[in-house]
Design a protein around this motif. Structure first.
Motif: not given
Length: 298
Positions: A208-212, A253-257
């Motif tokens: 939920d606390s995730n940039d996906m 977090f994600h590098l591309r997001i």
């Protein structure tokens, strides 16, 4: 009915954990390092990964160079933003590293551990372990991923998390290889022991606390959406910590997001928020969180 499903957990009686700095709230920053390990027809897969900035309109089975480039942005540009901001705020993170991504960019993987961050295993490819048809096939890819990470970073990973779900064999394979923890768990706010594998700690993660959620229709749109969400989570857990309840907050977090300029503002402001509360929280790698939890429980 699967009797092994545990819906009780700590039963409201959470263990009394003081993290190494005396706080009751640990915060885990996770950066996913998986670009180059996703499905791509250009890499020989039957279909390319459809989820990106927009849903792909390229026909299945046709090479989707647009999607390849969207993923590549994470490594080429986003990675350096994350390394810079973590250094600026002096926080250590855990990078969930796919073996194939590491094999393709070993010099970037080395930067992770050179700066003191943790390189955990995210499988060989960006895929659910539940997709494996046999334990032997899964074991071979797990060993391949561990070898790639160790070759690039000179450190053997001790933590694991895969996309989606583990298989029914995953935890046995991890335990056999001496992993410290697995994070394929979304069911608690504190680590806990895996009953079937007593030497393998479960350090829960969160989606939920995730940039996906920037890539999901019911998720975040502006960078401020994620900032507000994390700030609310932090407020709740700090309130519970002040009442004597130990907790873990996961931020993914994600590098591309969030590596993209507009969304990166969320990273900057979230780390700024954590810095403001540094006397009340413990920001640490998942390896350090696992070891601290075990030490406190011994």
């Amino acid at each position: 009915m699967d009797a092994s499903r545990d819906l009780i957990g700590y039963g409201g009686q959470t263990p009394d954990i003081l993290w190494p700095n005396g706080s009751r709230l640990a915060v885990s920053l996770v950066v996913n390092f998986e670009e180059g390990a996703e499905r791509q027809v250009g890499d020989g897969d039957a279909v390319s990964e459809p989820m990106g900035e927009v849903m792909s309109v390229v026909a299945p089975g046709t090479r989707d160079m647009g999607q390849e480039q969207i993923f590549a942005y994470g490594m080429r540009a986003g990675f350096w933003r994350f390394m810079d901001v973590l250094s600026h705020y002096e926080f250590l993170a855990t990078f969930f590293c796919c073996g194939q991504a590491v094999e393709r960019a070993p010099e970037l993987a080395k930067q992770i551990t050179d700066q003191g961050h943790e390189a955990a295993c995210h499988g060989w490819r960006w895929r659910p372990q539940a997709d494996y048809q046999t334990a032997e096939e899964e074991a071979a890819d797990l060993d391949r991923a561990v070898a790639a990470i160790e070759a690039a970073t000179r450190r053997k990973p001790v933590g694991f998390f895969c996309r989606g779900s583990e298989s029914v064999w995953t935890r046995s394979l991890l335990a056999e290889r001496g992993f410290l923890y697995t994070s394929n768990s979304f069911d608690d706010d504190l680590p806990y022991a895996d009953i079937d594998h007593p030497d393998l700690l479960v350090v829960p993660y969160a989606l939920d606390s995730n940039d996906m959620k920037f890539f999901h229709p019911n998720g975040f749109v502006r960078s401020r959406d994620m900032e507000d969400y994390v700030e609310d989570a932090l407020a709740t857990l700090l309130r519970e910590a002040e009442a004597g309840q130990s907790r873990l907050l996961n931020i993914g977090f994600h590098l591309r997001i969030c590596g993209r300029p507009a969304r990166f503002q969320a990273v900057w402001n979230i780390l700024k928020l954590l810095k403001r509360h540094e006397d009340r929280i413990w920001v640490a790698t998942r390896e350090d969180i696992a070891r601290a939890f075990l030490a406190a429980r011994s």
